[in-house]
Scaffold this motif. Structure first.
Motif, short mmCIF file in Angstrom:
data_model
loop_
_atom_site.label_atom_id
_atom_site.label_comp_id
_atom_site.label_asym_id
_atom_site.label_seq_id
_atom_site.Cartn_x
_atom_site.Cartn_y
_atom_site.Cartn_z
N GLY A 1 -21.92 21.96 26.84
CA GLY A 1 -21.14 20.76 26.63
C GLY A 1 -19.66 21.05 26.52
N PHE A 2 -18.95 19.99 26.03
CA PHE A 2 -17.49 20.02 26.03
C PHE A 2 -16.92 21.02 25.03
N PHE A 3 -17.66 21.28 23.95
CA PHE A 3 -17.13 22.19 22.93
C PHE A 3 -16.91 23.60 23.47
N ALA A 4 -17.84 24.07 24.30
CA ALA A 4 -17.67 25.40 24.90
C ALA A 4 -16.49 25.40 25.86
N ILE A 5 -16.34 24.32 26.61
CA ILE A 5 -15.19 24.21 27.53
C ILE A 5 -13.89 24.16 26.73
N LEU A 6 -13.93 23.51 25.56
CA LEU A 6 -12.76 23.42 24.68
C LEU A 6 -12.30 24.80 24.25
N ILE A 7 -13.23 25.65 23.84
CA ILE A 7 -12.88 27.01 23.42
C ILE A 7 -12.32 27.80 24.60
N PHE A 8 -12.98 27.67 25.75
CA PHE A 8 -12.54 28.41 26.94
C PHE A 8 -11.13 28.00 27.35
N PHE B 1 -5.65 17.39 28.81
CA PHE B 1 -6.98 17.84 28.41
C PHE B 1 -7.35 17.27 27.04
N TYR B 2 -6.40 17.31 26.10
CA TYR B 2 -6.69 16.80 24.76
C TYR B 2 -6.66 15.27 24.70
N LEU B 3 -5.90 14.64 25.58
CA LEU B 3 -5.95 13.18 25.64
C LEU B 3 -7.32 12.72 26.16
N ALA B 4 -7.92 13.53 27.03
CA ALA B 4 -9.24 13.18 27.58
C ALA B 4 -10.38 13.59 26.65
N ARG B 5 -10.10 14.48 25.71
CA ARG B 5 -11.16 15.03 24.86
C ARG B 5 -11.99 13.96 24.14
N LEU C 1 -23.02 28.48 28.20
CA LEU C 1 -21.96 29.31 27.65
C LEU C 1 -22.29 29.64 26.21
N ASP C 2 -22.26 30.89 25.86
CA ASP C 2 -22.58 31.32 24.51
C ASP C 2 -21.37 31.03 23.62
N VAL C 3 -21.52 30.03 22.75
CA VAL C 3 -20.39 29.60 21.92
C VAL C 3 -20.01 30.67 20.91
N TYR C 4 -21.01 31.36 20.37
CA TYR C 4 -20.69 32.46 19.44
C TYR C 4 -19.81 33.49 20.12
N THR C 5 -20.20 33.88 21.34
CA THR C 5 -19.43 34.89 22.07
C THR C 5 -18.02 34.39 22.38
N LEU C 6 -17.92 33.13 22.83
CA LEU C 6 -16.60 32.56 23.11
C LEU C 6 -15.73 32.51 21.85
#
Length: 377
Positions: A185-192, A162-166, A3-8
């Motif tokens: 990783g998780f950071f891209a999923i976090l943005i999504f 979701f944030y309790l599991a983060r 996942l392109d983090v910049y794009t997200l």
């Protein structure tokens, strides 16, 4: 899949700006509903906080670490306040600002400020707490909301979980430029997840506010603005619905028609304000005798109707009690009395209109016989 983090990140900013504009225009054009206004403010702060979080190159980390997180936490506090106002409860400002203040206090300690893991843990905990509080507000007021609230419950609950599991999954570097622009990783999923949550929450709030507004218009169209009781349209709709229910479950049904005596004289002597106060006073007398299932409405100028499922003798006693109470507690020097006509529905009765005709004939006999009396059809 990468996942392109910049794009997200750019997409998230674009979505937040768009949602802020949509909610702002909805607030401006929607009678300035405070829930929409606070939601627009929340989205605006979220946009600013997200933008500040990217300011790392050549800039002190105080901005992306301290101020951006304070803004984002403030968003969740405002979200809680918006839903609390929507449910008709008071907003406590210390709760709204407690998240950002707690974050600022912890950032004053170098051991916390320079350590990523406790920062992720605290932001996740505060975010989940605010979201769970918002979920509880909706759940607490679910019986009074009278709108489609249920989509907000699983959405908010999932976001909190979701944030309790983060803290247990977010082992990726939290900034796009450090992750090389790509991350699975998780950071891209976090943005999504943040994008989906912002979109869904905004439109759920918009739908609930719109639905409540439509319900308010409907209720206004079915009530008498002076006395607050139902109007003729409301009485006919609810009365016919009650008759339809009786076809499957037989129960007694009585219609009581009230007409205030000497109302023209009272209007002439005391003016329309005096007449209005007399109508309101009469409605208050009737309401004191009503049961929960009774249907009471103003169907004409000084004419009122009550549909009750009480047995015949109980309905007659109720009508007599109202007639007596009104005669004993007149507000004006002109005696304020009421004539009453009663009709009793047969099991094969197919409309409320037929009952009204029967009760009207009985009311005419009560007027002709000297007023301040009850006549049965």
């Amino acid at each position: 899949m990468h996942l392109d983090v910049y794009t997200l990140f750019i997409f998230e900013l674009f979505i937040l700006i768009l949602l802020t504009a949509v909610m702002l225009f909805a607030w401006i054009g929607g009678r300035r509903d405070p829930t929409l206004g606070l939601t627009a403010l929340m989205l605006a702060f979220s946009t600013a906080g997200t933008l500040l979080s990217s300011m790392r190159a050549g800039v002190s980390e105080v901005i992306p670490v301290v101020f951006s997180n304070m803004m984002i936490l403030l968003c969740y506090g405002i979200m809680w306040a918006a839903l609390r106002i929507f449910t008709g409860r008071r907003v406590f400002l210390p709760v709204v600002f407690s998240g950002p203040i707690i974050w600022l206090v912890f950032c004053l300690y170098p051991a916390f400020y320079h350590n990523l893991e406790p920062r992720i843990f605290l932001t996740s905990l505060l975010t989940a707490t605010y979201t769970l509080l918002t979920t509880l507000e909706i759940w607490h007021a679910r019986r009074q909301l009278q709108v489609t609230y249920w989509p907000a419950l699983p959405l908010s609950f999932f976001h909190a979980c979701f944030y309790l599991a983060r803290p247990f999954f977010d082992d990726s570097l939290p900034y796009a430029e450090m992750a090389g622009g790509h991350s699975s990783g998780f950071f891209a999923i976090l943005i999504f997840e943040a994008i989906l949550y912002a979109i869904c929450l905004s439109f759920i709030i918009l739908a609930m506010v719109y639905e409540r507004g439509q319900l308010g218009y409907k209720q206004a169209s079915l009530s008498d603005p002076l006395t607050g009781v139902g109007n003729r349209r409301d009485f006919l709709e609810r009365g016919n619905e009650l008759i339809r229910k009786r076809k499957n479950n037989d129960f007694p049904l009585q219609l009581i028609l009230f007409d205030l005596d000497n109302f023209k004289r009272l209007n002439d002597q005391y003016g329309h304000a005096g007449g209005d106060s007399a109508l309101v006073f009469f409605c208050n007398v009737v309401k004191a005798s009503l049961e929960k299932k009774d249907i009471f409405a103003r169907i004409g100028g000084e004419e009122f109707a009550c549909l009750t499922t009480r047995p015949r003798e109980q309905a007659i006693r109720m009508a007599e009690n109202i007639r007596f109470q009104l005669a004993q507690n007149s507000q004006h020097s002109i005696p304020m009395t009421v004539s009453v006509g009663m009709a009793f529905s047969e099991s094969d009765q197919d409309s409320i209109s037929h009952l009204l005709i029967q009760a009207d004939h009985a009311l005419y006999r009560a007027k002709s016989a000297g007023k301040n009396r009850i006549e049965l059809s």
